[in-house]
Scaffold this active site. Structure first.
Site, PDB file in Angstrom:
ATOM      1  N   HIS A 146       0.843  -1.212   0.000  1.00 57.12           N
ATOM      2  CA  HIS A 146       0.000   0.000   0.000  1.00 57.12           C
ATOM      3  C   HIS A 146       0.874   1.257   0.000  1.00 57.12           C
ATOM      4  O   HIS A 146       0.663   2.172  -0.805  1.00 57.12           O
ATOM      5  CB  HIS A 146      -0.937   0.016   1.207  1.00 57.12           C
ATOM      6  CG  HIS A 146      -1.570   1.361   1.402  1.00 57.12           C
ATOM      7  ND1 HIS A 146      -2.665   1.778   0.682  1.00 57.12           N
ATOM      8  CD2 HIS A 146      -1.210   2.408   2.181  1.00 57.12           C
ATOM      9  CE1 HIS A 146      -2.964   3.018   1.021  1.00 57.12           C
ATOM     10  NE2 HIS A 146      -2.086   3.429   1.922  1.00 57.12           N
ATOM     11  N   HIS A 151       1.366   5.087  -2.761  1.00 59.98           N
ATOM     12  CA  HIS A 151       1.695   6.489  -2.483  1.00 59.98           C
ATOM     13  C   HIS A 151       2.883   7.037  -3.263  1.00 59.98           C
ATOM     14  O   HIS A 151       2.902   8.226  -3.581  1.00 59.98           O
ATOM     15  CB  HIS A 151       2.006   6.672  -0.989  1.00 59.98           C
ATOM     16  CG  HIS A 151       0.805   6.670  -0.105  1.00 59.98           C
ATOM     17  ND1 HIS A 151      -0.044   7.744  -0.003  1.00 59.98           N
ATOM     18  CD2 HIS A 151       0.299   5.723   0.716  1.00 59.98           C
ATOM     19  CE1 HIS A 151      -1.019   7.465   0.863  1.00 59.98           C
ATOM     20  NE2 HIS A 151      -0.831   6.227   1.312  1.00 59.98           N
ATOM     21  N   GLU A 192      -5.651   9.547   0.001  1.00 65.31           N
ATOM     22  CA  GLU A 192      -6.031   8.129   0.026  1.00 65.31           C
ATOM     23  C   GLU A 192      -7.126   7.770  -0.973  1.00 65.31           C
ATOM     24  O   GLU A 192      -7.068   6.710  -1.589  1.00 65.31           O
ATOM     25  CB  GLU A 192      -6.492   7.725   1.438  1.00 65.31           C
ATOM     26  CG  GLU A 192      -5.402   7.773   2.492  1.00 65.31           C
ATOM     27  CD  GLU A 192      -4.322   6.693   2.332  1.00 65.31           C
ATOM     28  OE1 GLU A 192      -4.424   5.845   1.434  1.00 65.31           O
ATOM     29  OE2 GLU A 192      -3.359   6.741   3.119  1.00 65.31           O
ATOM     30  N   SER A 211      -4.095   1.007  -4.554  1.00 63.82           N
ATOM     31  CA  SER A 211      -3.509  -0.228  -4.033  1.00 63.82           C
ATOM     32  C   SER A 211      -4.568  -1.289  -3.751  1.00 63.82           C
ATOM     33  O   SER A 211      -4.256  -2.343  -3.215  1.00 63.82           O
ATOM     34  CB  SER A 211      -2.702   0.068  -2.760  1.00 63.82           C
ATOM     35  OG  SER A 211      -3.544   0.592  -1.749  1.00 63.82           O
TER      36      SER A 211
HETATM   37 FE   LIG Z   1      -2.025   5.310   2.811  1.00 66.90          FE
END
Ligand SMILES: [Fe+2]
Length: 297
Positions: A146, A151, A192, A211
């Protein structure tokens, strides 16, 4: 809450974090320094760990076209070979050259203040452990897949990279103003779970979406969720869900819009949002206000 931990100084034990449930965070915090960062113990990864990463990467990569924003797709190869968990130092060399950011290892979730301080210094904390094979489809806490796959690619984009640093600086200030909960909503609904409107349609740029094998197609194509135009104060009034796909997504026009909207001092913004909440309440996830602009798919 233990004040030492609230101040964000690692004492070798798991931190108290926010919005993560009753279970103590996973990860060995005795490995981390006072700022919660730790060396990535790359040699400790097993073949099974690398295989989990390789399979997660392959599944997600083939889903990106038509769903992820162009900036993400262009940068994802900067993570290096998809066959094994990247070495953070190697990714950092490329990232530093592109935007001046580095990635640093952390044992897991870290307290907000420590997190904000790292972002403000253009350092992105990446959890170094990977989910177990039985958690392939869903892991409760962020793992290396993730944090890294979701990111890091957008940190190669100069405007988004600046936004992330500004968020960290704003976070340090929010801690002093007791406004972290409002600011956390901005992170949640942009970093996010953000969507961006492009000439070709809606695309995902949020790491929680990018993700996730299930939420990536859901976010841009499913009829159920609401997709409303980004509005800072509206967003800060909006509650969110941590245990299901999002019921509401906020849509930006560009990363420049995001940066510009969030660049000013938030002190009057927090006051205004609090005043509106006291008068009209918070907005539940999935609720659209009268007259609000929605994006149709
Ligand atoms: Fe995150």
């Amino acid at each position: 809450m233990d004040r030492r931990i609230a101040k964000g100084v690692n004492q070798g034990v798991a931190p108290v974090t926010y919005g993560t449930g009753d279970r103590p965070p996973r990860g060995d915090y005795s490995r981390a320094g006072a700022d919660y960062t730790c060396e990535q113990d790359w040699a400790a990864y097993t073949d099974a760990d690398h295989d989990t990463y390789r399979r997660l990467y392959a599944r997600q990569l083939q889903q990106l076209p038509g769903r992820a924003c162009d900036e993400f797709i262009a940068a994802v190869q900067q993570l290096g070979t998809p066959d094994r968990i990247p070495r953070f130092d190697e990714v950092s060399v490329r990232l530093q050259r592109a935007t001046g950011w580095r990635i640093v290892g952390v044992p897991g979730l870290i307290p907000e203040e420590a997190f904000f301080a790292l972002l403000a210094a253009r350092r992105f904390p990446v959890t170094d452990w990977i989910r177990k094979p039985e958690e392939f489809d869903y892991v409760v806490e962020p793992d290396v897949f993730h944090d890294l796959f979701g990111h890091v690619p957008l940190l190669f984009d100069p405007t988004f990279a600046d936004y992330m640093q500004a968020y960290g600086t704003g976070g340090l200030k929010a801690s002093r103003l007791d406004a972290c909960e409002l600011l956390a909503r901005l992170y949640w609904y942009t970093v996010e779970f953000g969507l961006i409107d492009t000439g070709q349609g809606l695309r995902a740029y949020g790491a929680g979406i990018l993700s996730s094998a299930g939420e990536l197609p859901y976010s841009v194509a499913a009829p159920e969720p609401r997709r409303v135009a980004f509005d800072l104060q509206r967003l800060m009034r909006s509650r969110y869900r941590i245990d299901t796909y999002q019921a509401t997504y906020f849509v930006i026009d560009s990363f420049r819009q995001l940066f510009d909207a969030t660049a000013p001092d938030f002190t009057p913004v927090y006051a205004s949002v609090r005043e509106t909440i006291s008068r009209e309440g918070e907005i539940e996830a999935g609720v659209v206000l009268p007259g609000e602009r929605q994006f149709r798919i």
